[in-house]
Write an enzyme that holds these catalytic residues in place. Structure first.
Site, mmCIF file in Angstrom:
data_model
loop_
_atom_site.group_PDB
_atom_site.id
_atom_site.type_symbol
_atom_site.label_atom_id
_atom_site.label_comp_id
_atom_site.label_asym_id
_atom_site.label_seq_id
_atom_site.Cartn_x
_atom_site.Cartn_y
_atom_site.Cartn_z
ATOM 1 N N LYS A 37 -6.971 9.466 6.305
ATOM 2 C CA LYS A 37 -6.461 10.167 5.126
ATOM 3 C C LYS A 37 -7.275 11.428 4.880
ATOM 4 C CE LYS A 37 -5.011 6.071 2.427
ATOM 5 N NZ LYS A 37 -3.580 6.309 2.244
ATOM 6 N N ARG A 54 1.242 -3.424 4.868
ATOM 7 C CA ARG A 54 2.375 -4.248 5.284
ATOM 8 C C ARG A 54 2.028 -5.071 6.531
ATOM 9 N NH1 ARG A 54 6.027 1.017 6.028
ATOM 10 N NH2 ARG A 54 4.567 1.654 4.406
HETATM 11 N N1 BES Z 1 -2.720 2.109 0.158
HETATM 12 C C1 BES Z 1 -1.770 3.084 0.553
HETATM 13 C C2 BES Z 1 -0.714 3.369 -0.527
HETATM 14 C C3 BES Z 1 -1.217 4.008 -1.784
HETATM 15 C C4 BES Z 1 -1.201 5.380 -1.933
HETATM 16 C C5 BES Z 1 -1.643 3.227 -2.846
HETATM 17 C C6 BES Z 1 -1.642 5.950 -3.114
HETATM 18 C C7 BES Z 1 -2.074 3.814 -4.013
HETATM 19 C C8 BES Z 1 -2.070 5.180 -4.149
HETATM 20 C C9 BES Z 1 -1.033 2.642 1.806
HETATM 21 O O1 BES Z 1 -1.778 1.862 2.688
HETATM 22 C C10 BES Z 1 -0.641 3.869 2.554
HETATM 23 O O2 BES Z 1 -1.496 4.564 2.996
HETATM 24 N N2 BES Z 1 0.664 4.087 2.644
HETATM 25 C C11 BES Z 1 1.180 5.230 3.321
HETATM 26 C C12 BES Z 1 2.314 4.758 4.208
HETATM 27 C C13 BES Z 1 2.803 5.792 5.158
HETATM 28 C C14 BES Z 1 1.742 6.075 6.219
HETATM 29 C C15 BES Z 1 4.066 5.299 5.787
HETATM 30 C C16 BES Z 1 1.667 6.214 2.251
HETATM 31 O O3 BES Z 1 2.162 5.777 1.221
HETATM 32 O O4 BES Z 1 1.494 7.394 2.449
HETATM 33 MN MN MN Z 2 -2.910 3.058 4.051
#
Ligand code: BES
Ligand code: MN
Ligand code: ZN
Length: 488
Positions: A264, A338
């Protein structure tokens, strides 16, 4: 802070301050303060143009009176007021009283409110007093703790239940607020064991070796890039005698989500200690259940892992076999929640419950869809979803259902060389994530998935929230479990 019901005459209570919760334009319950004080307060409110709108709060010093300080707190129009209005108003009042250095007070409610409102007020008081300051070396606020809060004329059971629920929610908030260097998969599992011992729950923790032996290679893969190995946590509450139902609550337990190899950017990585919020809510719920002892068998399941980039991290293109035998292709290592839930839901299904609820800070897409204050709700059972919506409403937690019936969207997670791929593209990202999860819930089990990415964390000081973890989901699930107890 002690919160308790008081049947005592206000005069006998011998208390220096009171908080009166008032509907807009309806100040009848001021009379409970006694005639003299009530008329003085009324005059002061008129002078200050206090109408009782939600959020209005007025401090009225009454020098020389039996009650030397009265706070009037507005609830808004009576027709619009819900339990959560009371919860928020009480919390806002408690925050203010704390600042003002008040030590003891009594809350006075309008007459003829239901027991759930008294419960909400007790919850508001406990939630409103929450701070996370254990890492502040100087504890100046220490002197300003409220010692005792009475709720006038309240049924004792409702207050007791409210205190138990809100304390568990605060417990969940504390855990969420702990950073990744303190709470990792191993220490989270230790905390679960400690909780189980304190409240006489069963607790089984599986280490990284056992996780592999049990075929939970999805959870293991997500965790293997971290210096701290994954853990699988299973808590059980069994009632005495015959259970009316058997349900499993599953929580996403990413103690930190860096994104893994699909790392990230810094701004997005910040606050990712909160990616364990679902797991923390599960621990909070088990804490309540152990105390309220409903006639329902409740299992709490957490797949705990830390998503890190390293030489041993899982990669894009990897194909992994989950516990239920389905193969997952990794498109993006940041869609890790997931993947861990694939095994947690497979395991939950093997327990043969009638219902599964999972809570996960799963997608940013859900926040784009609904805003950050509302959880996405997804289900394979309209009737179960309806019950959860009703529980959420009563608990004052916002949920909104998103559809799962778009088969063209579903195809997007069925592409590639394996049974499923762990992302479905940009559009409908919260829905394709939910569809992915559904692959791991055994047919015949009613299931609700709550995507709590938004409401699990608060950026603002609002109502009973302060910036940080919120413990979202504890109240809704407890409300649901207790409603099974009360029905049938
Ligand atoms: N933990 C994150 C989702 C999240 C984002 C929770 C902001 C709380 C605040 C999750 O693991 C994630 O990174 N999801 C990605 C999925 C994508 C790569 C398909 C997302 O939401 O960007
Ligand atoms: Mn994630
Ligand atoms: Zn995550």
């Amino acid at each position: 802070m002690k919160v308790r019901a008081s049947q005592e005459d206000l005069k006998k209570l011998n208390i220096e301050s009171a908080v009166v919760l008032l509907y807009e334009g309806d100040f009848k319950n001021l009379s409970r303060l006694g005639r003299g004080i009530s008329s003085k307060v009324k005059k002061a409110l008129e002078l200050e143009n206090f109408k009782g709108k939600e959020g209005q709060i007025e401090k009225i010093p009454l020098p020389g009176q039996r009650i030397g300080l009265v706070y009037a707190v507005g609830l808004g129009k009576k027709e619009k007021v819900e339990s959560d209005t009371f919860r928020r108003a009480t919390a806002v009042a408690v925050k203010r009283l704390k600042k003002d250095g008040v030590k003891r007070t009594v809350f006075i409610l309008p007459s003829r409110v239901k027991d759930k409102v008294y419960q909400a007020v007790a919850e508001g008081a406990v939630l409103g007093s929450y701070t996370f300051d254990k890492y502040k070396s100087k504890k100046e606020e220490d002197k300003k703790e409220i010692e005792e809060v009475f709720i006038y004329n309240a049924p004792e059971d409702a207050v007791k239940r409210g205190v138990i629920v809100a304390e568990a929610q605060n417990y969940a908030r504390n855990l969420v607020n702990e950073p990744g260097n303190v709470i990792n998969p191993v220490t989270l599992a230790e905390e679960a064991k400690r909780l189980a011992k304190e409240y006489k729950l069963q607790c089984k923790v599986y280490d990284e070796k056992q996780i592999q032996e049990m075929g939970m290679l999805a959870l293991w893969s997500v965790g293997k890039g971290s210096a701290t190995p994954p853990r699988f946590i299973h808590l059980t509450y069994k009632p005495r005698g015959k259970a009316k139902d058997k349900i499993v609550i599953v929580g996403k337990g990413l103690t930190f989500d860096s994104g893994g190899l699909n790392i990230k950017p810094g701004d997005y990585m910040r606050t990712m200690k909160m990616d364990k919020s679902g797991a923390c809510a599960v621990l909070g719920i088990m804490k309540v259940v152990a105390q309220l002892k409903p006639k329902v068998e409740v299992h709490g399941i957490i797949g705990a892992a830390e998503n890190m980039p390293s030489g041993s991290a899982y990669r894009p293109d990897d194909i992994i076999r989950a516990k239920n035998g389905k193969y997952i292709e990794i498109d993006n290592t940041d869609a890790e929640g997931r993947v861990t839930l694939a095994d947690a839901l497979s395991y939950a299904s093997e327990l043969k419950p009638s219902k599964i609820i999972d809570m996960a800070t799963l997608t940013g897409a859900c926040m784009v869809a609904l805003g950050e204050y509302t959880a996405g709700l997804f289900t394979n059972s309209p009737s179960f979803a309806q019950e959860i919506k009703e529980s959420a409403k009563e608990a004052g937690e916002r949920v909104w259902e998103l559809p799962m019936d778009d088969e063209r969207l579903r195809k997007k997670i069925k592409k590639g060389p394996a049974d499923v791929v762990n992302t479905g593209g940009r559009y409908g990202g919260a829905i394709t994530a939910a569809m992915f999860l559904e692959e791991f819930v055994e047919n015949g089990i009613e299931w609700v998935h709550l995507d709590i990415a938004g409401p699990a964390w608060s950026k603002e000081d609002y109502g009973y929230y302060v910036p940080g973890g919120t413990g979202f989901g504890v109240r809704t699930c407890v409300e649901y479990i207790m409603s099974i107890e009360e029905k049938k």
